[in-house]
Design a protein around this motif. Structure first.
Motif, mmCIF file in Angstrom:
data_model
loop_
_atom_site.group_PDB
_atom_site.id
_atom_site.type_symbol
_atom_site.label_atom_id
_atom_site.label_comp_id
_atom_site.label_asym_id
_atom_site.label_seq_id
_atom_site.Cartn_x
_atom_site.Cartn_y
_atom_site.Cartn_z
ATOM 1 N N PHE A 1 0.784 -1.123 0.109
ATOM 2 C CA PHE A 1 0.140 0.504 0.155
ATOM 3 C C PHE A 1 0.638 1.042 -0.213
ATOM 4 N N PRO A 2 0.815 1.936 -0.746
ATOM 5 C CA PRO A 2 1.374 3.470 -1.092
ATOM 6 C C PRO A 2 1.552 4.548 0.452
ATOM 7 N N VAL A 3 3.069 4.495 0.717
ATOM 8 C CA VAL A 3 3.721 5.294 1.548
ATOM 9 C C VAL A 3 3.757 6.286 1.548
ATOM 10 N N GLY B 1 -3.446 8.265 19.098
ATOM 11 C CA GLY B 1 -3.458 9.344 16.918
ATOM 12 C C GLY B 1 -2.169 8.566 16.702
ATOM 13 N N LEU B 2 -1.837 7.745 17.665
ATOM 14 C CA LEU B 2 -0.129 7.342 17.206
ATOM 15 C C LEU B 2 -0.163 5.618 16.729
ATOM 16 N N ARG B 3 -1.048 5.359 17.905
ATOM 17 C CA ARG B 3 -1.566 3.539 17.407
ATOM 18 C C ARG B 3 -1.965 3.850 16.315
ATOM 19 N N ALA B 4 -2.591 4.852 16.200
ATOM 20 C CA ALA B 4 -3.588 4.675 14.659
ATOM 21 C C ALA B 4 -2.723 4.872 13.089
ATOM 22 N N ILE B 5 -1.530 4.815 13.538
ATOM 23 C CA ILE B 5 -0.508 5.248 12.277
ATOM 24 C C ILE B 5 -0.206 3.947 12.118
ATOM 25 N N PRO B 6 -0.566 3.067 10.554
ATOM 26 C CA PRO B 6 -0.047 1.590 10.218
ATOM 27 C C PRO B 6 1.632 1.487 10.057
ATOM 28 N N ASP B 7 1.873 0.653 10.667
ATOM 29 C CA ASP B 7 3.452 0.145 11.097
ATOM 30 C C ASP B 7 4.341 0.122 9.652
ATOM 31 N N VAL B 8 3.536 0.081 8.193
ATOM 32 C CA VAL B 8 4.251 0.289 7.405
ATOM 33 C C VAL B 8 4.702 2.112 7.472
ATOM 34 N N TYR B 9 4.795 2.867 7.409
ATOM 35 C CA TYR B 9 5.010 4.075 7.635
ATOM 36 C C TYR B 9 6.326 4.107 8.218
ATOM 37 N N TYR B 10 6.140 3.275 9.333
ATOM 38 C CA TYR B 10 7.753 3.448 10.322
ATOM 39 C C TYR B 10 9.012 2.639 9.542
ATOM 40 N N ALA C 1 8.869 2.305 6.332
ATOM 41 C CA ALA C 1 8.841 3.179 4.379
ATOM 42 C C ALA C 1 10.073 4.287 5.424
ATOM 43 N N ALA C 2 9.725 4.546 5.965
ATOM 44 C CA ALA C 2 10.538 5.535 6.950
ATOM 45 C C ALA C 2 12.353 5.549 6.880
ATOM 46 N N ARG C 3 12.182 3.532 7.553
ATOM 47 C CA ARG C 3 13.821 3.062 8.310
ATOM 48 C C ARG C 3 14.583 2.878 6.702
ATOM 49 N N ILE C 4 13.699 2.423 5.491
ATOM 50 C CA ILE C 4 14.200 1.981 4.157
ATOM 51 C C ILE C 4 14.738 3.337 3.954
ATOM 52 N N ASP C 5 13.861 4.488 3.872
ATOM 53 C CA ASP C 5 14.361 5.874 3.373
ATOM 54 C C ASP C 5 14.564 6.851 4.382
ATOM 55 N N ARG C 6 15.505 5.977 5.266
ATOM 56 C CA ARG C 6 16.604 6.227 6.550
ATOM 57 C C ARG C 6 16.303 7.641 7.061
ATOM 58 N N ALA C 7 15.134 7.739 7.648
ATOM 59 C CA ALA C 7 15.061 9.342 8.042
ATOM 60 C C ALA C 7 15.072 9.161 9.094
ATOM 61 N N SER D 1 15.133 9.856 13.282
ATOM 62 C CA SER D 1 13.375 10.099 14.267
ATOM 63 C C SER D 1 13.110 11.161 14.504
ATOM 64 N N TRP D 2 13.989 12.555 14.168
ATOM 65 C CA TRP D 2 12.377 13.779 14.416
ATOM 66 C C TRP D 2 12.402 13.748 13.030
ATOM 67 N N ALA D 3 12.516 13.278 11.571
ATOM 68 C CA ALA D 3 12.455 12.746 10.409
ATOM 69 C C ALA D 3 10.706 12.667 10.384
ATOM 70 N N VAL D 4 10.795 11.461 11.184
ATOM 71 C CA VAL D 4 9.581 10.784 11.450
ATOM 72 C C VAL D 4 8.513 11.185 12.258
ATOM 73 N N PHE D 5 8.855 11.755 13.200
ATOM 74 C CA PHE D 5 7.659 12.698 14.664
ATOM 75 C C PHE D 5 7.559 14.060 13.454
#
Lengths: 372, 288
Positions: A89-91, B175-184, B186-192, B194-198
């Motif tokens: 799913f798109p992120v 609100g935080l719990r509603a964020i799907p894991d895949v966002y985190y 993807a952020a790790r893959i993009d080397r974000a 922790s500030w950028a993640v926030f």
């Protein structure tokens, strides 16, 4: 850029796995060569995504090693492995524009802003995102978002590999084809190892040079689409690849071959020896519907089957036959005359496969006919 | 294509209209009624026009408490929102500890306002209160909310933070719990970082719950009455006399119903206006 090597890899989501059924990935060793375009094909829940996440480092395997070239990367984070992954799913980062989304991985790497501009421009051209660059990512459609997600993976051309986890699920069919072509182009252009997870055989065979078919946490066969079609190493591959899947019939050993009902199927000398030397609990023969030979009329060496059903699928027809109580599908080209009531068929020896406990039995590895 | 005109559908709006009329419009109209007349008893009433409004808008006592009120609400928001987010970010996400945290966080929310006021009234006393005694005798900081205006002011602020930060934290947590894991992932893959993640994932995804948190905390803190009243009765001097208390004194203490009604309306409009400003500011940028 790297060769990815999996050594005795296994993974269980349970802390204390008690048997093979507790494993999402059963022990396997596998090599993805540098620069290859691979597909990982299998039904839902077969462990495809788990395997992908282990390669990217989002999951740490419970057993075995993941190696990039000669480095063991088990304890390295995805950041350190320098891998790109595109998810089902798109992120997208909602608050950023499309441009900033694409630039994000590069900025995190500390790349020079001028270089970023060039890279982002390149990828935006390839993915047709140029007109959207200034738009907020939040307001894009699902397939535009997925293109942005993919773009973020593709924009880094120094990565060890790009992993795709069913990336085209949310995309319209006509765009799917276009995007698959794009991926293929990008692969040719940048020579990056790509692993593409899917449950769609068509998608797998159009994208990949070699396909790994996964079933029950294992790679049951790794080969070109043609190899998978012509010589399935596992009954699952036979059944999963092709449309309709392979005919599989339970048989018992008989002198000089195997048989079911009153049908006798002779086997080669080598295969008979092999069968005699093998322990098994189920024995099956398999033949693809395309390879069943349909005679125009009665013929001495042919078997007589009863026609039960004919499906016309436009460019070809599928005939369902009953042979000694077993149902069997035959795929015939459109111009071939259709049998009435009875059909005379035979199984060409080179296309008849023998499976002991679902794995292919072959006469001996040396006799194998090399495939192109 | 011609549209069919059928105005009978308006009748379907009736129930809601009646409900709103009884719950808001009619009570407010009585206030409007008082705000434009001088009423002594049933038979003697005089229309005064905008006199009461002019009077309350020029009243320095009200100016002072309005200013105090704005500073107070601003402090409440500036402390509670970041603190609530910070707590939500550090709360455990699963297992027994997360349930325990959630229960502990909920406790302050269940305590009635005047009980909270009383707790701190005693807690902060220099002779028998643990906090007051500790500050004065162990740390050597002179602290007396009954005599020192800034002590009282800070105490009222701390009471609110103690009482309501949990609400912000719980909202932010949901609100935080509603964020799907895949966002985190993807952020790790993009080397974000922790500030950028926030900044780019957590904060934007929390926006809608934070909007609710900001509005609720603004409205509640802007209407604060019980805590300062229980703690010091608005003193020392007028240092913790906020708008509600000024209004109550005017309406019930002095029985100036006309000015009190006019002031109520102004009060209401201020809350409405500020809430609207918050709402527009936070939802702006959705379009474009």
């Amino acid at each position: 850029m790297a060769e990815i090597r999996l050594q005795n890899l296994a993974h269980s989501y349970s802390a204390t796995p008690s048997g093979p059924e507790d494993y999402a990935i059963r022990e396997m060793s596998h090599i993805w060569e540098q620069g290859g375009a691979y597909a990982l094909l299998g039904p839902s829940g077969c462990g495809k995504s788990t395997l992908l996440n282990i390669i990217s480092g989002l999951l740490s395997p419970s057993e075995g090693k993941v190696m990039f070239d000669s480095t063991v990367v088990n304890d390295m984070s995805p950041e350190q492995r320098n891998i790109a992954q595109v998810f089902q799913f798109p992120v997208v980062y909602d608050t950023m524009t499309v441009y900033d989304n694409l630039a994000f991985p590069l900025r995190n790497q500390g790349m020079d802003e001028k270089k970023i501009q060039i890279k982002v421009g390149e990828i935006a051209d390839v993915l047709d995102l140029q007109p959207l660059l200034k738009k907020k990512a939040k307001n894009l459609t699902a397939d535009e978002k997925q293109k942005v997600s993919m773009g973020r993976g593709l924009v880094r051309d120094d990565v060890s590999a790009i992993l795709f986890d069913e990336p085209l699920t949310v995309i319209d069919p006509h765009l799917k084809w276009k995007l698959r072509r794009k991926l293929k182009q990008i692969h040719e252009q940048f020579n990056i190892t790509m692993v593409y997870v899917t449950h769609d055989q068509l998608e797998a065979s159009t994208f990949a040079d070699k396909i790994a078919v996964m079933y029950g946490g294992q790679i049951v066969q790794f080969g070109t689409p043609r190899e998978l079609f012509e010589k399935p190493h596992h009954t699952f591959v036979g059944y999963f690849i092709g449309s309709p899947g392979m005919n599989l019939i339970d048989v018992t050993p008989q002198p000089g071959g195997v048989g079911f009902g009153d049908i006798h199927l002779p086997l080669s000398e080598g295969l008979q020896q092999r069968l005699a030397a093998t322990q098994w609990s189920t024995l099956k023969v398999g033949i693809r519907p395309e390879f069943v030979h349909l005679w125009d009329g009665p013929y001495d060496d042919a078997m007589c089957a009863e026609v039960t059903y004919i499906e016309d699928l436009g460019t070809y027809k599928i005939i369902t036959l009953k042979l000694a109580g077993q149902l069997l599908k035959v795929r015939v080209p459109e111009d071939k005359p259709l049998p009435q009531g009875q059909a005379w068929i035979s199984f060409p020896g080179q296309w008849l496969m023998l499976y002991a406990d679902d794995y292919l039995l072959e006469a001996s590895p040396a006799n194998e006919v090399p495939h192109e | 294509m011609s549209k069919v005109q059928n105005n009978k559908a308006w009748w379907l709006v009736m129930p809601v209209f009646l409900l709103v009329a009884f719950s808001a419009i009619i009570p407010m109209m009585t206030v409007v009624n008082y705000s434009v007349q001088d009423i002594f008893d049933q038979s003697s009433r005089y229309f005064v026009g905008t006199d009461w409004f002019r009077q309350v808008l020029q009243d320095p006592r009200l100016h002072d408490s309005l200013l105090r009120q704005f500073i107070y609400s601003a402090c409440v928001l500036l402390i509670e929102i970041p603190l609530g987010i910070a707590i939500a970010l550090t709360m455990p996400t699963k297992g027994r500890w997360s349930s325990l945290c959630l229960i502990v966080m909920t406790i302050p929310l269940l305590i009635p306002f005047n009980v909270v006021g009383t707790i701190w009234q005693i807690f902060g006393r220099g002779d028998i209160g643990l906090l007051g005694w500790f500050l004065n005798n162990v740390l050597g900081i002179s602290y007396n909310y009954a005599a020192n205006a800034s002590d009282a002011w800070v105490t009222v602020l701390i009471i609110d933070v103690w009482h309501w930060t949990s609400l912000v934290a719980l909202l932010a947590y949901s609100g935080l719990r509603a964020i799907p894991d895949v966002y985190y992932q993807a952020a790790r893959i993009d080397r974000a970082s922790s500030w950028a993640v926030f900044r780019h994932i957590q904060l934007p995804k929390m926006k809608s719950v934070l909007l609710i948190a900001v509005m609720l905390r603004f409205m509640d803190s802007f209407m604060i009455y019980t805590e300062p009243f229980v703690l010091t009765g608005g003193g020392p001097g007028n240092s913790t006399t906020f708008l509600s208390q000024t209004l109550t004194t005017m309406a019930l203490g002095q029985f100036d119903l006309g000015p009190a009604a006019a002031f109520s309306l102004v009060y209401f409009l201020i809350i409405l206006l500020v809430s609207w400003v918050f709402y527009t500011a936070m939802t702006h940028g959705e379009k474009n």
